[in-house]
Design a protein around this motif. Sequence first.
Motif, PDB file in Angstrom:
ATOM      1  N   ILE A 136       0.835  -1.215   0.000  1.00  0.00           N
ATOM      2  CA  ILE A 136       0.000   0.000   0.000  1.00  0.00           C
ATOM      3  C   ILE A 136       0.860   1.250   0.000  1.00  0.00           C
ATOM      4  O   ILE A 136       0.611   2.204  -0.758  1.00  0.00           O
ATOM      5  CB  ILE A 136      -0.958  -0.020   1.207  1.00  0.00           C
ATOM      6  CG1 ILE A 136      -1.959  -1.171   1.064  1.00  0.00           C
ATOM      7  CG2 ILE A 136      -1.699   1.316   1.328  1.00  0.00           C
ATOM      8  CD1 ILE A 136      -2.841  -1.376   2.284  1.00  0.00           C
ATOM      9  N   LEU A 137       1.895   1.298   0.834  1.00  0.00           N
ATOM     10  CA  LEU A 137       2.756   2.487   0.909  1.00  0.00           C
ATOM     11  C   LEU A 137       3.489   2.718  -0.402  1.00  0.00           C
ATOM     12  O   LEU A 137       3.680   3.870  -0.819  1.00  0.00           O
ATOM     13  CB  LEU A 137       3.747   2.344   2.062  1.00  0.00           C
ATOM     14  CG  LEU A 137       3.153   2.414   3.465  1.00  0.00           C
ATOM     15  CD1 LEU A 137       4.244   2.216   4.503  1.00  0.00           C
ATOM     16  CD2 LEU A 137       2.435   3.736   3.707  1.00  0.00           C
ATOM     17  N   ASP A 138       3.917   1.652  -1.064  1.00  0.00           N
ATOM     18  CA  ASP A 138       4.549   1.812  -2.372  1.00  0.00           C
ATOM     19  C   ASP A 138       3.582   2.436  -3.368  1.00  0.00           C
ATOM     20  O   ASP A 138       3.964   3.291  -4.165  1.00  0.00           O
ATOM     21  CB  ASP A 138       5.019   0.445  -2.894  1.00  0.00           C
ATOM     22  CG  ASP A 138       6.489   0.193  -2.593  1.00  0.00           C
ATOM     23  OD1 ASP A 138       7.073   0.955  -1.797  1.00  0.00           O
ATOM     24  OD2 ASP A 138       7.047  -0.783  -3.132  1.00  0.00           O
ATOM     25  N   SER A 139       2.329   2.003  -3.313  1.00  0.00           N
ATOM     26  CA  SER A 139       1.329   2.564  -4.227  1.00  0.00           C
ATOM     27  C   SER A 139       1.083   4.039  -3.935  1.00  0.00           C
ATOM     28  O   SER A 139       0.840   4.830  -4.851  1.00  0.00           O
ATOM     29  CB  SER A 139       0.016   1.787  -4.108  1.00  0.00           C
ATOM     30  OG  SER A 139       0.208   0.418  -4.396  1.00  0.00           O
ATOM     31  N   MET A 140       1.155   4.401  -2.662  1.00  0.00           N
ATOM     32  CA  MET A 140       0.965   5.796  -2.279  1.00  0.00           C
ATOM     33  C   MET A 140       2.180   6.652  -2.615  1.00  0.00           C
ATOM     34  O   MET A 140       2.091   7.871  -2.693  1.00  0.00           O
ATOM     35  CB  MET A 140       0.682   5.886  -0.779  1.00  0.00           C
ATOM     36  CG  MET A 140      -0.619   5.252  -0.340  1.00  0.00           C
ATOM     37  SD  MET A 140      -0.787   5.149   1.471  1.00  0.00           S
ATOM     38  CE  MET A 140      -0.880   6.894   1.909  1.00  0.00           C
ATOM     39  N   GLY A 141       3.343   6.007  -2.769  1.00  0.00           N
ATOM     40  CA  GLY A 141       4.570   6.752  -3.009  1.00  0.00           C
ATOM     41  C   GLY A 141       5.143   7.329  -1.733  1.00  0.00           C
ATOM     42  O   GLY A 141       5.824   8.363  -1.765  1.00  0.00           O
ATOM     43  N   LEU A 142       4.889   6.663  -0.597  1.00  0.00           N
ATOM     44  CA  LEU A 142       5.338   7.167   0.705  1.00  0.00           C
ATOM     45  C   LEU A 142       6.468   6.316   1.245  1.00  0.00           C
ATOM     46  O   LEU A 142       6.427   5.092   1.175  1.00  0.00           O
ATOM     47  CB  LEU A 142       4.177   7.152   1.714  1.00  0.00           C
ATOM     48  CG  LEU A 142       3.153   8.275   1.638  1.00  0.00           C
ATOM     49  CD1 LEU A 142       2.111   8.086   2.725  1.00  0.00           C
ATOM     50  CD2 LEU A 142       3.807   9.629   1.775  1.00  0.00           C
ATOM     51  N   THR A 143       7.479   6.984   1.799  1.00  0.00           N
ATOM     52  CA  THR A 143       8.547   6.286   2.505  1.00  0.00           C
ATOM     53  C   THR A 143       8.573   6.649   3.976  1.00  0.00           C
ATOM     54  O   THR A 143       9.164   5.930   4.776  1.00  0.00           O
ATOM     55  CB  THR A 143       9.910   6.624   1.884  1.00  0.00           C
ATOM     56  OG1 THR A 143      10.097   8.047   1.891  1.00  0.00           O
ATOM     57  CG2 THR A 143       9.992   6.109   0.440  1.00  0.00           C
ATOM     58  N   ASP A 144       7.944   7.754   4.331  1.00  0.00           N
ATOM     59  CA  ASP A 144       7.939   8.206   5.727  1.00  0.00           C
ATOM     60  C   ASP A 144       6.519   8.641   6.109  1.00  0.00           C
ATOM     61  O   ASP A 144       6.247   9.832   6.278  1.00  0.00           O
ATOM     62  CB  ASP A 144       8.928   9.358   5.911  1.00  0.00           C
ATOM     63  CG  ASP A 144       9.107   9.738   7.378  1.00  0.00           C
ATOM     64  OD1 ASP A 144       8.825   8.878   8.239  1.00  0.00           O
ATOM     65  OD2 ASP A 144       9.520  10.881   7.654  1.00  0.00           O
ATOM     66  N   PRO A 145       5.597   7.682   6.255  1.00  0.00           N
ATOM     67  CA  PRO A 145       4.197   8.038   6.537  1.00  0.00           C
ATOM     68  C   PRO A 145       4.023   8.595   7.940  1.00  0.00           C
ATOM     69  O   PRO A 145       4.775   8.258   8.869  1.00  0.00           O
ATOM     70  CB  PRO A 145       3.462   6.709   6.375  1.00  0.00           C
ATOM     71  CG  PRO A 145       4.491   5.669   6.687  1.00  0.00           C
ATOM     72  CD  PRO A 145       5.784   6.215   6.176  1.00  0.00           C
ATOM     73  N   THR A 146       3.019   9.441   8.098  1.00  0.00           N
ATOM     74  CA  THR A 146       2.669   9.975   9.409  1.00  0.00           C
ATOM     75  C   THR A 146       1.872   8.918  10.183  1.00  0.00           C
ATOM     76  O   THR A 146       1.361   7.957   9.589  1.00  0.00           O
ATOM     77  CB  THR A 146       1.820  11.239   9.268  1.00  0.00           C
ATOM     78  OG1 THR A 146       0.557  10.876   8.664  1.00  0.00           O
ATOM     79  CG2 THR A 146       2.510  12.285   8.409  1.00  0.00           C
ATOM     80  N   PRO A 147       1.737   9.079  11.505  1.00  0.00           N
ATOM     81  CA  PRO A 147       0.895   8.134  12.264  1.00  0.00           C
ATOM     82  C   PRO A 147      -0.530   8.063  11.731  1.00  0.00           C
ATOM     83  O   PRO A 147      -1.136   6.995  11.711  1.00  0.00           O
ATOM     84  CB  PRO A 147       0.950   8.690  13.688  1.00  0.00           C
ATOM     85  CG  PRO A 147       2.251   9.428  13.763  1.00  0.00           C
ATOM     86  CD  PRO A 147       2.447  10.018  12.396  1.00  0.00           C
ATOM     87  N   GLU A 148      -1.075   9.216  11.286  1.00  0.00           N
ATOM     88  CA  GLU A 148      -2.433   9.212  10.753  1.00  0.00           C
ATOM     89  C   GLU A 148      -2.509   8.419   9.457  1.00  0.00           C
ATOM     90  O   GLU A 148      -3.482   7.688   9.208  1.00  0.00           O
ATOM     91  CB  GLU A 148      -2.911  10.657  10.514  1.00  0.00           C
ATOM     92  CG  GLU A 148      -3.147  11.470  11.768  1.00  0.00           C
ATOM     93  CD  GLU A 148      -1.842  11.990  12.368  1.00  0.00           C
ATOM     94  OE1 GLU A 148      -0.781  11.887  11.688  1.00  0.00           O
ATOM     95  OE2 GLU A 148      -1.867  12.499  13.498  1.00  0.00           O
TER      96      GLU A 148
END
Length: 240
Positions: free
Chosen positions: A145-157
């Motif tokens: 899911i994070l790869d699809s979002m393009g995130l490497t450092d997601p927030t707690p939310e």
Amino acid sequence: MSAEATPQRPAHSALTERQEARRRRILHASAQLASRGGFDAVQMREVAESSQVALGTLYRYFPSKVHLLVATMQDQLEHMHGTLRKKPPTGERAAERVAETLMRAFRALQREPHLADAMVRALTFADRSVSPEVDQVSRQTTAIILDSMGLTDPTPEQLSAVRVIEHTWHSALITWLSGRASIAQVRIDIETVCRLIDVTDPAAAARTEPPPVPLPLPQPQPQPQPPGTTRPAPPLRSAP
């Protein structure tokens, strides 16, 4: 049984090349048997024979069929992740990309319904002893899911939103396997829950926030007349 005599499972990250090859054969045999006959078709003795390992060796890697099938699901997700990286989703918004990714993963499982049912049943039956394997499944799903979002450092939310999306995806898989949901309904549920991504993304929220509505200008109010005064009468028009 003493602590020294307790059989220890080889840690996945600490396996030698030969042990890793043996583990791969075990997981392949598990997937093959499950694909043909579902949960009940996966018998530890048959897995050992098919993967050409001793039964005792198999139990050192996976103490039960549930451990084995949950690990099989993690392995299947890892393979899907590699495929998705080769052909990433193309949506402009993160929510669209995640929904597309999860539906692609869902369709891959849909092509092997017996295998999908066996793995999901194992997840349902898993107790605390299977926590390491279940955690691996969760981490793999999160990574997808994070790869699809393009995130490497997601927030707690954002991580909280990802967890809710994971739960919904697994639940949708269960309801589809049990015949209580159609593919169309699964898609609707996945697309709906993926909107949480926009809710937890400040940049997306700013883009979708409606412009402020201008307040109406105050209108001039008639001035009150002092007491005892009258308005002047309009001039009389003379008769022709």
